[in-house]
Design a protein around this motif. Structure first.
Motif, PDB file in Angstrom:
ATOM      1  N   UNK A   1       0.842  -1.196   0.000  1.00 50.55           N
ATOM      2  CA  UNK A   1       0.000   0.000   0.000  1.00 50.55           C
ATOM      3  C   UNK A   1       0.881   1.253   0.000  1.00 50.55           C
ATOM      4  N   UNK A   2       0.580   2.190  -0.870  1.00 48.96           N
ATOM      5  CA  UNK A   2       1.346   3.431  -0.956  1.00 48.96           C
ATOM      6  C   UNK A   2       0.480   4.616  -0.549  1.00 48.96           C
ATOM      7  N   UNK A 243     -11.950  12.469   8.531  1.00 48.07           N
ATOM      8  CA  UNK A 243     -10.516  12.528   8.251  1.00 48.07           C
ATOM      9  C   UNK A 243      -9.751  12.709   9.548  1.00 48.07           C
ATOM     10  N   UNK A 244      -8.731  11.867   9.773  1.00 53.22           N
ATOM     11  CA  UNK A 244      -7.836  12.011  10.923  1.00 53.22           C
ATOM     12  C   UNK A 244      -6.498  12.546  10.453  1.00 53.22           C
ATOM     13  N   UNK A 245      -6.056  13.674  11.028  1.00 56.04           N
ATOM     14  CA  UNK A 245      -4.768  14.278  10.694  1.00 56.04           C
ATOM     15  C   UNK A 245      -3.829  14.119  11.887  1.00 56.04           C
ATOM     16  N   UNK A 246      -2.635  13.605  11.645  1.00 60.04           N
ATOM     17  CA  UNK A 246      -1.691  13.435  12.743  1.00 60.04           C
ATOM     18  C   UNK A 246      -0.255  13.426  12.275  1.00 60.04           C
ATOM     19  N   UNK A 247       0.662  13.388  13.242  1.00 59.07           N
ATOM     20  CA  UNK A 247       2.086  13.369  12.930  1.00 59.07           C
ATOM     21  C   UNK A 247       2.765  12.096  13.421  1.00 59.07           C
ATOM     22  N   UNK A 248       2.028  11.279  14.186  1.00 54.91           N
ATOM     23  CA  UNK A 248       2.598  10.065  14.768  1.00 54.91           C
ATOM     24  C   UNK A 248       1.777   8.873  14.288  1.00 54.91           C
ATOM     25  N   UNK A 271       6.906  11.216  12.774  1.00 55.15           N
ATOM     26  CA  UNK A 271       7.262  10.294  11.693  1.00 55.15           C
ATOM     27  C   UNK A 271       7.596  10.997  10.386  1.00 55.15           C
ATOM     28  N   UNK A 272       8.454  10.335   9.603  1.00 55.05           N
ATOM     29  CA  UNK A 272       8.953  10.900   8.345  1.00 55.05           C
ATOM     30  C   UNK A 272       8.428  10.103   7.161  1.00 55.05           C
ATOM     31  N   UNK A 273       8.626  10.646   5.984  1.00 52.13           N
ATOM     32  CA  UNK A 273       8.241   9.943   4.761  1.00 52.13           C
ATOM     33  C   UNK A 273       9.060   8.668   4.606  1.00 52.13           C
ATOM     34  N   UNK A 274      10.300   8.691   5.077  1.00 52.43           N
ATOM     35  CA  UNK A 274      11.133   7.487   5.022  1.00 52.43           C
ATOM     36  C   UNK A 274      10.498   6.349   5.815  1.00 52.43           C
ATOM     37  N   UNK A 275       9.948   6.670   6.985  1.00 50.43           N
ATOM     38  CA  UNK A 275       9.253   5.656   7.788  1.00 50.43           C
ATOM     39  C   UNK A 275       8.112   5.036   6.987  1.00 50.43           C
ATOM     40  N   UNK A 276       7.313   5.899   6.383  1.00 46.89           N
ATOM     41  CA  UNK A 276       6.141   5.448   5.630  1.00 46.89           C
ATOM     42  C   UNK A 276       6.560   4.571   4.459  1.00 46.89           C
ATOM     43  N   UNK A 290       0.275   1.083   9.767  1.00 49.78           N
ATOM     44  CA  UNK A 290       0.771   2.407  10.134  1.00 49.78           C
ATOM     45  C   UNK A 290       0.864   3.348   8.930  1.00 49.78           C
ATOM     46  N   UNK A 291       0.647   2.815   7.736  1.00 45.51           N
ATOM     47  CA  UNK A 291       0.788   3.616   6.519  1.00 45.51           C
ATOM     48  C   UNK A 291      -0.460   4.475   6.311  1.00 45.51           C
ATOM     49  N   UNK A 292      -0.299   5.803   6.247  1.00 44.64           N
ATOM     50  CA  UNK A 292      -1.463   6.678   6.074  1.00 44.64           C
ATOM     51  C   UNK A 292      -1.991   6.625   4.640  1.00 44.64           C
TER      52      UNK A 292
END
Length: 310
Positions: A1-2, A243-248, A271-276, A290-292
């Motif tokens: 999933x992307x 819609x849920x907006x978050x940084x973690x 979290x960073x784009x690298x994590x995703x 965990x992937x948004x």
């Protein structure tokens, strides 16, 4: 999933996205502000959502402030918010205990004065907030400590004064299976931009009590779906239109996924784009969770790209 980058959506894609939700839940620290500094564009985004008839709820795992204290922070930073818009874990914990605790019992609290404030507001009897340090050897302390007989719940939130005596008392009360074990949240650490320090958060305290008591807590904060249940009960939100907006990702995004919300990660916090990207390549379903659905550089990207009037 992307994940899909909000900034790369076409004009039609932006319209479709914006029209796909009626309710917005947003985390606070790392999304709207960092410490006491507002993230650029955040106040205008909230204004624009409201202008376009979106319901806004500010959902934070912060247990160190009461409803009123959080509202004061919102106003001081220029955000439009009412007390009913703010959902924090001190309020949620008090609400849960009011509904589930025998009213003749008291709550032993490891946490901040804000937790006691919210419990008191609902007439839930409690004690334990404040300093309680080890002043003797452990054997001497154990010989002299007195446990209260009317404890019906142990509540763990963030506590500046966390100590060995508090840990011992919490675990001892929890030996009784009838004593409720409630935690505000399980965040591992606080995000502090530019700091070389790792700042342990509530999850570290909760883990200490879990380990010593050998019990799992009921967690009221994200990623627990308890918040969703409260919102569906009190505000009739539709998860498919939220819609849920978050940084973690292991709190905000996981919470959104578990509740059936659309999820958006902003890259101004934990979290960073690298994590995703790493999680999206994994075969582990717990990491995939965990992937948004979407990501953006910051919440300001919404103001710049969504069809909202400024």
């Amino acid at each position: 999933m992307m994940s899909i980058c909000i900034e790369t959506l076409s004009a039609e894609g932006r319209r479709d996205f914006f029209n796909s939700f009626d309710t917005v839940l947003t985390d606070c620290d790392g999304v709207l502000w960092i410490m006491n500094n507002t993230i650029p564009g955040a106040t205008q985004v909230i204004i624009d959502f409201k202008k376009n008839d979106k319901k806004i709820f500010f959902v934070t795992n912060n247990s160190t402030k009461s409803h009123v204290q959080l509202l004061e922070k919102f106003h001081s930073l220029g955000f439009q918010a009412s007390v009913n818009d703010v959902i924090n874990t001190s309020f949620l914990a008090a609400k849960y205990l009011k509904a589930n605790l025998d009213p003749s019992k008291r709550v032993y609290v490891i946490g901040s004065p804000a937790l006691a404030c919210e419990l008191n507001a609902l007439n839930v009897k409690n004690f334990g907030v404040g300093e309680d340090y080890l002043k003797t050897s452990v054997p001497e302390f154990v010989d002299n400590v007195k446990l209260e007989s009317d404890v019906g719940a142990v509540l763990v939130g963030f506590d500046d004064h966390f100590s060995y005596p508090k840990l011992l008392k919490a675990a001892s009360y929890l030996k009784d299976e009838n004593v409720l074990f409630v935690a505000t949240n399980t965040d591992e650490n606080f995000s502090v931009a530019g700091s070389d320090f790792v700042i342990p958060a509530t999850g570290c305290l909760v883990c200490s009590v879990k380990c010593s008591a050998g019990r799992e807590p009921f967690v009221v904060g994200k990623p627990s779906s308890y918040i969703c249940n409260v919102l569906m009960e009190t505000n009739k939100i539709d998860p498919s239109r939220t819609l849920m907006i978050g940084d973690r990702c292991n709190t905000d995004i996981l919470f959104g996924k578990r509740c059936g919300f659309k999820t958006l990660l902003v890259l101004t916090g934990v979290n960073s784009l690298k994590d995703v990207e790493e999680w999206s390549k994994s075969d582990d379903p717990t990491l995939q969770e965990l992937v948004p659905d979407y990501y953006a550089e910051s919440i300001d990207s919404l103001r710049a790209t969504f069809p909202v009037s400024s």
